[in-house]
Design an enzyme around this catalytic site. Structure first.
Site, PDB file in Angstrom:
ATOM      1  N   GLU A 143       0.839  -1.211   0.000  1.00 45.60           N
ATOM      2  CA  GLU A 143       0.000   0.000   0.000  1.00 45.60           C
ATOM      3  C   GLU A 143       0.871   1.257   0.000  1.00 45.60           C
ATOM      4  OE1 GLU A 143      -2.990  -0.256   3.099  1.00 45.60           O
ATOM      5  OE2 GLU A 143      -4.246  -1.468   1.790  1.00 45.60           O
ATOM      6  N   GLU A 300      -6.575  -7.529  -0.790  1.00 42.78           N
ATOM      7  CA  GLU A 300      -6.913  -7.567   0.635  1.00 42.78           C
ATOM      8  C   GLU A 300      -8.352  -7.111   0.841  1.00 42.78           C
ATOM      9  OE1 GLU A 300      -4.573  -5.250   3.306  1.00 42.78           O
ATOM     10  OE2 GLU A 300      -2.704  -5.796   2.327  1.00 42.78           O
ATOM     11  N   HIS A 351      -8.331  -6.549  14.491  1.00 43.45           N
ATOM     12  CA  HIS A 351      -8.751  -6.640  13.084  1.00 43.45           C
ATOM     13  C   HIS A 351      -9.180  -8.077  12.815  1.00 43.45           C
ATOM     14  CE1 HIS A 351      -8.560  -6.422   8.719  1.00 43.45           C
ATOM     15  NE2 HIS A 351      -8.330  -5.118   8.794  1.00 43.45           N
TER      16      HIS A 351
HETATM   17  C1  GLA Z   1      -4.117  -2.569   4.740  1.00 43.80           C
HETATM   18  C2  GLA Z   1      -2.711  -3.074   4.932  1.00 43.80           C
HETATM   19  C3  GLA Z   1      -2.644  -4.258   5.844  1.00 43.80           C
HETATM   20  C4  GLA Z   1      -3.532  -4.042   7.040  1.00 43.80           C
HETATM   21  C5  GLA Z   1      -4.930  -3.757   6.608  1.00 43.80           C
HETATM   22  C6  GLA Z   1      -5.872  -3.536   7.751  1.00 43.80           C
HETATM   23  O1  GLA Z   1      -4.791  -3.245   3.779  1.00 43.80           O
HETATM   24  O2  GLA Z   1      -2.098  -3.402   3.717  1.00 43.80           O
HETATM   25  O3  GLA Z   1      -1.300  -4.407   6.243  1.00 43.80           O
HETATM   26  O4  GLA Z   1      -3.023  -2.983   7.792  1.00 43.80           O
HETATM   27  O5  GLA Z   1      -4.913  -2.566   5.862  1.00 43.80           O
HETATM   28  O6  GLA Z   1      -7.169  -3.245   7.300  1.00 43.80           O
END
Ligand code: GLA
Length: 643
Positions: A143, A300, A351
Site C-alpha cells: 500500500e 486484501e 482486526h
Molecule cells: C491494509 C494493509 C494491511 C492491514 C490492513 C488492515 O490493507 O495493507 O497491512 O493494515 O490494511 O485493514
C-alpha cells in the site's frame, strides 16, 4: 475458480502454528498466500546480516501444501536500526513535524538513503526466491503511500524542485503556471521553491496540485526501482496493492496502472460513508477500469471488522459472501483477505481474519469455508469480462483540485459528487465502466461526467467530440472550470463545456447546510445552484420559479445534459434515465444485478426473497432456472444466461 488467498504474517506465530496453518489453509482451499510483507526487521535484524531461515521454512511449507506465493519484497516498514542510524529517512509533515518510527511506513518516498537500503533487501529476496517454483506473484512494498504519501522534508523539497524543473524547464514557465503574480510569490530561481508547507493563509492551489502529482510520481518511482531489481532475478509478474477506496486520494492510479503486471486492490467496507456497499461496487468498477477491463485481483479485504475506523462493524450473516461476490461480479478473479490468522499482539490485534481469536470453531471460519465452496462453483467465470455500455469519467487530479483549501463551498467534495452519480446509475441497474479523462468514448452509449473540475483541452475535446458524433453526455456542476494549471477558464462557467452544454453560468450560488431550493417538479435542490443562462440549451428541469436547473443541448449528432444543482438520488436517477435513454428494468430494491460475460450475478442485499427474470443455469445451486431465478434474502445467485 476465482482464487482464494490471504496475507500470512507467520512472523507473529511459533513454528508449530505454521504446520497447523498449512492444514487449515488446504481445508479452506487457500491457493495464494502473501508472505514477507512486513518482514524486514526479521530478515535483516542488523545491517547487512540476513537470516532467511524462517522465511525459507514457510516458503517450503506452502510449496509442499501446493499453495502459491505472493511474495512481499519486505520493504514496507524499515527496521529500527535504519531509522536510528539514519533519522533523515523519516517523513516530515507539512508543519515540519517529524513522524517517528513506532507505527509503520515511517520513510520518506524521496529519501535516497531509504531507497538504497530497501533495494539492497529486494536484491537479496529476489535473488533467493526469484525462480522458486511456488512463486506466482511479486508484491512490492505494501500500500505505497497509505501513510507516507506526502512528505515535506528537505529530501522531498529537493526532489520536488527537480520534478518541477523537468515539468516546466524554466522558472518563468513555472511562474506562469502557478500564477505567482498573486500575493508576491514570483520565483527568480528553482532553488527558492519549497514544498507547500503549512502556511498562515491559503496556499497556492496550483502548487498544491503539482505537489500531489510529484508525490504520486515519487512513490511510483519507488515501485519502479524495486521492480527493476526484481526483474534482474525473476520473470514472475510484479504488482503492488492499490488503495482504490474512499479515504485515500494521493496516488493517481491512472498513471500507475501501466507499470503493474496485474492490477490488485485492497478494499474494506467504510462505515463512515452513507452507502458503504455502493462504494464497494464503485471501487470494484474503478479497479476494473485501471485494469483496462481485464480481470483483476482483490489483494486484501476483511472477513469482518477492521480496526481503523471509529466504529468497526462486524459483518452481518451472509455479508462476507455478498461482498466477495460483488468484487467477482465486477471483474475480480481472486479474493484475498487480510489476514489469515487474527494477531494476538500489535496495533491490528482487533482486526478480523479468516481464523479469528476464537479459532476455527467459529461462524467466521464457517463463512470462509462457504465462500471457498462457492468460489469453487464459479470456475467458468474466470477470465470473463464485464461489458458496460455507459462510462463514468473519474479523475484523481479533479479530486485534488476540487477538495482544495479555498473553494465555493466546503461541502463540495469531489468524491461525494462521483459517488452520488454512481449511486444513481447503480439504482437504475446500470453497470458503468469507470474511465480516465481523455479516454476514447466512442464505444459507449452514454457518458456521465461528474464534477470534472480540472480538465485539459484534450480531455474536454474527448467528451465534446463524442457528443458531436452522436453520443449522449451528462455533465454535473463544477466540471470544466479550470485547466491543468488550476487556472480558471474565462468567459463563464462551465468553462471547457460551455459550448457543448449550450449554457453560461455567471455565478456559483452554493447553499448553506440544510438550505434547499424548491424544484418545479416538487423536489428540492441542495448544496449548489448557479446563475445559469441558456444559450442554445433547453430546460429539462426548472426550479419552482422557472429558472433552469437541468438542461439539455443538442450538439452535432448527439446531446449533452447539464445538472447544475445538487439533486437527491431519485431525481438524479430520473435525469440519468432520460439523458442516457436507458430502457432496461430497474433492479428490485436492495438488489444489484451485474453481467460478467454470459454470467448474471444477482446480489440480494435485502432480507426479502426476490425473483429476477432470467433463464439459464444457476451456478451456486447447480439448478436450471426458467423464466426467473429466486434469490433468497441476503444471498447471491449467478446464472449463465441462455437465450
Ligand atoms: C491494509 C494493509 C494491511 C492491514 C490492513 C488492515 O490493507 O495493507 O497491512 O493494515 O490494511 O485493514
Amino acid at each position: 475458480m476465482p482464487r482464494l488467498g490471504c496475507d500470512y504474517n507467520f512472523e507473529q506465530w511459533p513454528p508449530e502454528v505454521w504446520v497447523e496453518d498449512m492444514a487449515l489453509m488446504r481445508r479452506a482451499g487457500v491457493g495464494l498466500v502473501a508472505v514477507n510483507v512486513f518482514g524486514w526487521s526479521e530478515l535483516e535484524a542488523r545491517p547487512g546480516e540476513y537470516d532467511f531461515t524462517a522465511l525459507d521454512r514457510v516458503v517450503e511449507l506452502l510449496h509442499e501444501a501446493g499453495i502459491k506465493l505472493n511474495l512481499g519484497t519486505g520493504t514496507a516498514s524499515a527496521p529500527p536500526w535504519l531509522t536510528r542510524r539514519h533519522p533523515e529517512v523519516l517523513p516530515v509533515t507539512a508543519d515540519g513535524t517529524t513522524r517517528f518510527p513506532g507505527g509503520r511506513q515511517a520513510w520518506c518516498p524521496s529519501s535516497p538513503v531509504f531507497r538504497e537500503h530497501a533495494l539492497r533487501l529486494v536484491e537479496q529476496v529476489a535473488a533467493r526466491y526469484g525462480n522458486h517454483p511456488a512463486l506466482d506473484l511479486w508484491h512490492v512494498s505494501n500500500e505505497l503511500g497509505c501513510h507516507n504519501a506526502l512528505c515535506y522534508c528537505e529530501a522531498s523539497a529537493a526532489a520536488f524542485r527537480g520534478w518541477l524543473e523537468q515539468r516546466y524547464g524554466t522558472v518563468e514557465a513555472l511562474n506562469k503556471a502557478w500564477g505567482t503574480a498573486f500575493w508576491s510569490q514570483r520565483y527568480a530561481a528553482f532553488d527558492e521553491i519549497q514544498p507547500p508547507r503549512a502556511a498562515l493563509s491559503v496556499r497556492n492551489p496550483a502548487q498544491l496540485v503539482d505537489f500531489q502529482r510529484f508525490s504520486s510520481d515519487a512513490l511510483l518511482d519507488h515501485y519502479r526501482a524495486e521492480a527493476q531489481v526484481i526483474r534482474r532475478h525473476s520473470a514472475i509478474p510484479i504488482t503492488t496493492n492499490f488503495m482504490v477506496t474512499a479515504h485515500i486520494r494521493n496516488q493517481d492510479y491512472w498513471s500507475w496502472a501501466a507499470d503493474m503486471d496485474v492490477i490488485a486492490n485492497d478494499h474494506y467496507l467504510d462505515h463512515r460513508l452513507p452507502d458503504p456497499v455502493a462504494e464497494l461496487s464503485f471501487a470494484a468498477d474503478l479497479t476494473r477500469g485501471l485494469a483496462g477491463g481485464r480481470p483483476w485481483m482483490l489483494m486484501e479485504t476483511s472477513t469482518g471488522a477492521v480496526n481503523w475506523q471509529p466504529y468497526n462493524l462486524a459483518k452481518e450473516p451472509g455479508q462476507l459472501l455478498r461482498n466477495a461476490l460483488t468484487h467477482v461480479a465486477r471483474g475480480a478473479d481472486a479474493i484475498c483477505f487480510f489476514q489469515w490468522r487474527a494477531s494476538a499482539q500489535g496495533a491490528e490485534k482487533f482486526h478480523s481474519a479468516m481464523i479469528p481469536h476464537a479459532g476455527a470453531d467459529s461462524a467466521v471460519w464457517r463463512d470462509v469455508l462457504e465462500l471457498s465452496a462457492t468460489l469453487g462453483k464459479l470456475g467458468e467465470v474466470d477470465g470473463t469480462t464485464v461489458a458496460a455500455d455507459i462510462a463514468l469519467v473519474f479523475s484523481w487530479e479533479s479530486w485534488w483540485a476540487t477538495d482544495t483549501e479555498a473553494r465555493p463551498s466546503q461541502d463540495l467534495r469531489y468524491l461525494d459528487q462521483v459517488h452520488a452519480a454512481y449511486r444513481a446509475l447503480r439504482e437504475l441497474g446500470v453497470t458503468a465502466d469507470i474511465v480516465a479523462p481523455g479516454t476514447d468514448l466512442s464505444r459507449y452509449r452514454a457518458v456521465v461526467v461528474p464534477c470534472l473540475h480540472m480538465v485539459s483541452d484534450q480531455e474536454a475535446a474527448a467528451v465534446t467530440n463524442y457528443v458531436e458524433s452522436g453520443g449522449r453526455a451528462v455533465i454535473t456542476f463544477y466540471s470544466g472550470i479550470v485547466d491543468p494549471d488550476d487556472r480558471v477558464r474565462l468567459g463563464g462557467y462551465p468553462g471547457a463545456f460551455r459550448e457543448l452544454l449550450g449554457v453560461v453560468s455567471e455565478e456559483f450560488a452554493p447553499l448553506l447546510p440544510g438550505a434547499s431550493v424548491p424544484l418545479a417538479d416538487g423536489g428540492e435542490a441542495t448544496l449548489w445552484t448557479e446563475r445559469l443562462r441558456l444559450t442554445t440549451a433547453t430546460t429539462e428541469l426548472a426550479y419552482a420559479d422557472g429558472r433552469p436547473a437541468v438542461t439539455r443541448n443538442e450538439f452535432g449528432a448527439g446531446e449533452a445534459w447539464y445538472v447544475s444543482t445538487g439533486l437527491d438520488t431519485p431525481a438524479l436517477r430520473d435525469v440519468f434515465e432520460r439523458a442516457t435513454a436507458h430502457s432496461g428494468a430497474e433492479p428490485a430494491p436492495d438488489t444489484e444485478v451485474v453481467r460478467r460475460g454470459p454470467f448474471v450475478f444477482v446480489i440480494n442485499h435485502g432480507s426479502k426473497d426476490i425473483d429476477h427474470p432470467i433463464t439459464g443455469h444457476e451456478l451456486v445451486t447447480g439448478q436450471t432456472v426458467t423464466g426467473s431465478v429466486t434469490v433468497p434474502g441476503g444471498t447471491v445467485r449467478v446464472v449463465r444466461e441462455e437465450a
